[in-house]
Write a protein that holds these residues in place. Sequence first.
Motif, PDB file in Angstrom:
ATOM      1  N   HIS A   1       0.835  -1.199   0.000  1.00 51.79           N
ATOM      2  CA  HIS A   1       0.000   0.000   0.000  1.00 51.79           C
ATOM      3  C   HIS A   1       0.874   1.254   0.000  1.00 51.79           C
ATOM      4  CE1 HIS A   1      -3.328  -2.701   0.785  1.00 51.79           C
ATOM      5  NE2 HIS A   1      -2.694  -3.161   1.851  1.00 51.79           N
ATOM      6  N   ASP A   2       0.264   2.354  -0.419  1.00 50.21           N
ATOM      7  CA  ASP A   2       0.985   3.619  -0.494  1.00 50.21           C
ATOM      8  C   ASP A   2       0.361   4.665   0.428  1.00 50.21           C
ATOM      9  OD1 ASP A   2       2.968   5.330  -1.328  1.00 50.21           O
ATOM     10  OD2 ASP A   2       1.836   6.068  -3.051  1.00 50.21           O
ATOM     11  N   PHE A   3      -0.332   4.214   1.477  1.00 55.03           N
ATOM     12  CA  PHE A   3      -0.898   5.155   2.436  1.00 55.03           C
ATOM     13  C   PHE A   3       0.231   5.786   3.242  1.00 55.03           C
ATOM     14  CE2 PHE A   3      -4.325   1.786   2.261  1.00 55.03           C
ATOM     15  CZ  PHE A   3      -5.074   2.464   1.324  1.00 55.03           C
ATOM     16  N   LYS A   4       0.245   7.110   3.300  1.00 58.12           N
ATOM     17  CA  LYS A   4       1.314   7.815   3.997  1.00 58.12           C
ATOM     18  C   LYS A   4       1.181   7.613   5.506  1.00 58.12           C
ATOM     19  CE  LYS A   4       2.820   9.358   0.109  1.00 58.12           C
ATOM     20  NZ  LYS A   4       4.004   8.713  -0.513  1.00 58.12           N
ATOM     21  N   LEU A   5       2.311   7.328   6.144  1.00 57.41           N
ATOM     22  CA  LEU A   5       2.330   7.098   7.586  1.00 57.41           C
ATOM     23  C   LEU A   5       2.623   8.366   8.374  1.00 57.41           C
ATOM     24  CD1 LEU A   5       4.321   3.735   7.650  1.00 57.41           C
ATOM     25  CD2 LEU A   5       1.858   4.083   7.466  1.00 57.41           C
ATOM     26  N   PHE A   6       3.308   9.325   7.739  1.00 54.57           N
ATOM     27  CA  PHE A   6       3.680  10.561   8.421  1.00 54.57           C
ATOM     28  C   PHE A   6       3.341  11.761   7.544  1.00 54.57           C
ATOM     29  CE2 PHE A   6       6.713   7.366  10.001  1.00 54.57           C
ATOM     30  CZ  PHE A   6       6.478   7.455  11.366  1.00 54.57           C
ATOM     31  N   ASN A   7       2.961  12.841   8.203  1.00 55.35           N
ATOM     32  CA  ASN A   7       2.818  14.139   7.551  1.00 55.35           C
ATOM     33  C   ASN A   7       3.955  15.043   8.013  1.00 55.35           C
ATOM     34  OD1 ASN A   7       0.388  13.533   6.190  1.00 55.35           O
ATOM     35  ND2 ASN A   7      -0.826  14.044   8.003  1.00 55.35           N
ATOM     36  N   VAL A   8       4.554  15.765   7.078  1.00 50.33           N
ATOM     37  CA  VAL A   8       5.624  16.707   7.417  1.00 50.33           C
ATOM     38  C   VAL A   8       4.984  18.012   7.875  1.00 50.33           C
ATOM     39  CG1 VAL A   8       7.638  17.959   6.579  1.00 50.33           C
ATOM     40  CG2 VAL A   8       7.171  15.647   5.738  1.00 50.33           C
ATOM     41  N   MET A   9       5.223  18.360   9.127  1.00 53.31           N
ATOM     42  CA  MET A   9       4.676  19.598   9.670  1.00 53.31           C
ATOM     43  C   MET A   9       5.614  20.782   9.432  1.00 53.31           C
ATOM     44  SD  MET A   9       1.883  18.407  10.722  1.00 53.31           S
ATOM     45  CE  MET A   9       1.252  19.881  11.504  1.00 53.31           C
ATOM     46  N   ASP A  10       6.918  20.548   9.627  1.00 49.58           N
ATOM     47  CA  ASP A  10       7.869  21.649   9.468  1.00 49.58           C
ATOM     48  C   ASP A  10       9.277  21.072   9.409  1.00 49.58           C
ATOM     49  OD1 ASP A  10       8.854  24.212   9.244  1.00 49.58           O
ATOM     50  OD2 ASP A  10       8.974  24.530  11.413  1.00 49.58           O
ATOM     51  N   ILE A  11      10.156  21.773   8.715  1.00 50.78           N
ATOM     52  CA  ILE A  11      11.570  21.403   8.684  1.00 50.78           C
ATOM     53  C   ILE A  11      12.395  22.686   8.658  1.00 50.78           C
ATOM     54  CG2 ILE A  11      11.546  21.145   6.161  1.00 50.78           C
ATOM     55  CD1 ILE A  11      13.731  18.986   6.544  1.00 50.78           C
ATOM     56  N   LYS A  12      13.402  22.745   9.527  1.00 50.71           N
ATOM     57  CA  LYS A  12      14.244  23.934   9.648  1.00 50.71           C
ATOM     58  C   LYS A  12      15.707  23.523   9.642  1.00 50.71           C
ATOM     59  CE  LYS A  12      10.861  26.442  12.495  1.00 50.71           C
ATOM     60  NZ  LYS A  12      10.616  27.088  13.819  1.00 50.71           N
ATOM     61  N   THR A  13      16.543  24.388   9.106  1.00 45.17           N
ATOM     62  CA  THR A  13      17.981  24.174   9.116  1.00 45.17           C
ATOM     63  C   THR A  13      18.676  25.499   9.403  1.00 45.17           C
ATOM     64  OG1 THR A  13      19.892  23.497   7.794  1.00 45.17           O
ATOM     65  CG2 THR A  13      18.032  24.429   6.603  1.00 45.17           C
ATOM     66  N   THR A  14      19.753  25.437  10.170  1.00 41.38           N
ATOM     67  CA  THR A  14      20.472  26.664  10.520  1.00 41.38           C
ATOM     68  C   THR A  14      21.233  27.232   9.331  1.00 41.38           C
ATOM     69  OG1 THR A  14      22.317  25.299  11.316  1.00 41.38           O
ATOM     70  CG2 THR A  14      20.686  26.009  12.938  1.00 41.38           C
ATOM     71  N   VAL A  15      21.567  26.390   8.368  1.00 46.25           N
ATOM     72  CA  VAL A  15      22.291  26.825   7.167  1.00 46.25           C
ATOM     73  C   VAL A  15      21.700  26.095   5.967  1.00 46.25           C
ATOM     74  CG1 VAL A  15      24.510  26.863   5.966  1.00 46.25           C
ATOM     75  CG2 VAL A  15      24.430  27.308   8.418  1.00 46.25           C
ATOM     76  N   GLY A  16      21.538  26.795   4.869  1.00 49.73           N
ATOM     77  CA  GLY A  16      21.074  26.160   3.644  1.00 49.73           C
ATOM     78  C   GLY A  16      19.566  26.011   3.600  1.00 49.73           C
ATOM     79  N   GLU A  17      19.115  25.047   2.806  1.00 52.87           N
ATOM     80  CA  GLU A  17      17.687  24.813   2.633  1.00 52.87           C
ATOM     81  C   GLU A  17      17.434  23.334   2.379  1.00 52.87           C
ATOM     82  OE1 GLU A  17      16.409  27.087  -0.685  1.00 52.87           O
ATOM     83  OE2 GLU A  17      17.697  26.048  -2.135  1.00 52.87           O
TER      84      GLU A  17
ATOM     85  N   LEU B   1      23.577  22.182   2.320  1.00 49.28           N
ATOM     86  CA  LEU B   1      24.163  22.931   3.430  1.00 49.28           C
ATOM     87  C   LEU B   1      25.283  23.861   2.997  1.00 49.28           C
ATOM     88  CD1 LEU B   1      24.282  19.998   6.022  1.00 49.28           C
ATOM     89  CD2 LEU B   1      22.385  21.526   5.466  1.00 49.28           C
ATOM     90  N   GLY B   2      25.715  23.782   1.749  1.00 47.32           N
ATOM     91  CA  GLY B   2      26.762  24.672   1.251  1.00 47.32           C
ATOM     92  C   GLY B   2      28.136  24.304   1.793  1.00 47.32           C
ATOM     93  N   ASN B   3      29.049  25.263   1.772  1.00 44.04           N
ATOM     94  CA  ASN B   3      30.414  25.038   2.263  1.00 44.04           C
ATOM     95  C   ASN B   3      30.436  25.093   3.790  1.00 44.04           C
ATOM     96  OD1 ASN B   3      31.238  24.947  -0.413  1.00 44.04           O
ATOM     97  ND2 ASN B   3      31.772  27.129  -0.458  1.00 44.04           N
ATOM     98  N   MET B   4      31.148  24.146   4.383  1.00 46.56           N
ATOM     99  CA  MET B   4      31.264  24.095   5.837  1.00 46.56           C
ATOM    100  C   MET B   4      32.734  24.230   6.227  1.00 46.56           C
ATOM    101  SD  MET B   4      28.533  21.089   6.885  1.00 46.56           S
ATOM    102  CE  MET B   4      28.916  21.347   8.623  1.00 46.56           C
ATOM    103  N   GLU B   5      33.043  25.296   6.952  1.00 47.40           N
ATOM    104  CA  GLU B   5      34.405  25.505   7.419  1.00 47.40           C
ATOM    105  C   GLU B   5      34.756  24.499   8.513  1.00 47.40           C
ATOM    106  OE1 GLU B   5      36.509  27.502   6.100  1.00 47.40           O
ATOM    107  OE2 GLU B   5      35.156  28.603   4.754  1.00 47.40           O
ATOM    108  N   ASN B   6      36.032  24.419   8.803  1.00 50.16           N
ATOM    109  CA  ASN B   6      36.503  23.511   9.844  1.00 50.16           C
ATOM    110  C   ASN B   6      35.855  23.852  11.185  1.00 50.16           C
ATOM    111  OD1 ASN B   6      37.951  21.731  11.424  1.00 50.16           O
ATOM    112  ND2 ASN B   6      39.709  23.096  11.616  1.00 50.16           N
ATOM    113  N   GLY B   7      35.237  22.843  11.831  1.00 48.96           N
ATOM    114  CA  GLY B   7      34.590  23.029  13.123  1.00 48.96           C
ATOM    115  C   GLY B   7      33.166  23.547  13.052  1.00 48.96           C
ATOM    116  N   LYS B   8      32.641  23.773  11.865  1.00 49.36           N
ATOM    117  CA  LYS B   8      31.289  24.307  11.736  1.00 49.36           C
ATOM    118  C   LYS B   8      30.255  23.206  11.952  1.00 49.36           C
ATOM    119  CE  LYS B   8      28.372  27.086   8.677  1.00 49.36           C
ATOM    120  NZ  LYS B   8      28.281  27.790   7.371  1.00 49.36           N
ATOM    121  N   GLU B   9      29.129  23.582  12.559  1.00 46.00           N
ATOM    122  CA  GLU B   9      28.040  22.639  12.840  1.00 46.00           C
ATOM    123  C   GLU B   9      26.735  23.169  12.259  1.00 46.00           C
ATOM    124  OE1 GLU B   9      25.810  20.428  16.639  1.00 46.00           O
ATOM    125  OE2 GLU B   9      27.208  22.099  16.957  1.00 46.00           O
ATOM    126  N   VAL B  10      25.977  22.266  11.646  1.00 43.66           N
ATOM    127  CA  VAL B  10      24.667  22.603  11.092  1.00 43.66           C
ATOM    128  C   VAL B  10      23.626  21.725  11.776  1.00 43.66           C
ATOM    129  CG1 VAL B  10      23.235  22.738   9.023  1.00 43.66           C
ATOM    130  CG2 VAL B  10      25.681  23.240   8.880  1.00 43.66           C
TER     131      VAL B  10
END
Length: 272
Positions: free
Chosen positions: A78-94, A145-154
């Motif tokens: 079956h193809d019944f969806k089990l989850f709905n996406v309510m929101d998604i956020k990221t500190t860098v990028g999209e 997420l684009g370029n990530m410098e050394n030690g960077k966290e997303v």
Amino acid sequence: MLLDNMVTVAVPLKYEIDLNTHGFVTPASFVYGTNENEASATCMEENINFTFHVINAGPSMAPNINLELMIPNAFPPHDFKLFNVMDIKTTVGECSYKEYPRNCSAAEKTGNILKDVVTFFSKPAKRQMYCMKNDSLCLQIHCKLGNMENGKEVIIQLHLEATPSLLEMDDASTLKFEVRATASPEKNAKVIELQKDKQVAYVYLEGVHHQKPKYRVTVLIIGIGLIAGITLFLLLSLLLWKIGFFKRQYKPVPQDMNRRDSWSFTSGNKDD
């Protein structure tokens, strides 16, 4: 004598990257199963929150980093969806994914009481849900997420809600969802990935069935039990009647002839 000479030296530039990916989910488990007391099934009120961290622990910049999230989102075939996406956020990028309409109504089911009884007694203890590569039955989320410098966290935060198609499942006592997060750089010969195993993180979400049978299953089990009990009682009674248990003559217990005569007391006047 040469003046104003210039020499160009090409030095190949390579990036040594060491991406670390990890994540967690809250709540780590939820309860599911058919609830016949409610008039209509709805989505789960409490959201399921995933949080993923991507860290560049390497000695140089990590160019053009992508993060792929794979979440089991259907019970094959079956193809019944089990989850709905309510929101998604990221500190860098999209982040992007294939959107679909939010559905909080239960799919119509054809009632089959015999199938419900068989499912109740033969359901497996645990069902593992995971995603294959390019799995069409999974929710695929891609984050740039684009370029990530050394030690960077997303940090990426994902909020989901369980649909009635999941909450009304009766096929297993426990559902275990394996959510996979994979961080990777863009394909480039100048990029050296030091530890690829740390670029993949697994987060497990567990669903526990409430173990309550459907009302009609309960009625059927009680009815079958009563019929079986009455039938067994009648067969036992018939067997006892056949062997003459109910035709025996009553025989009084013989009295003891040698017992002592009981004393009799009479009242009278004594002669002086």
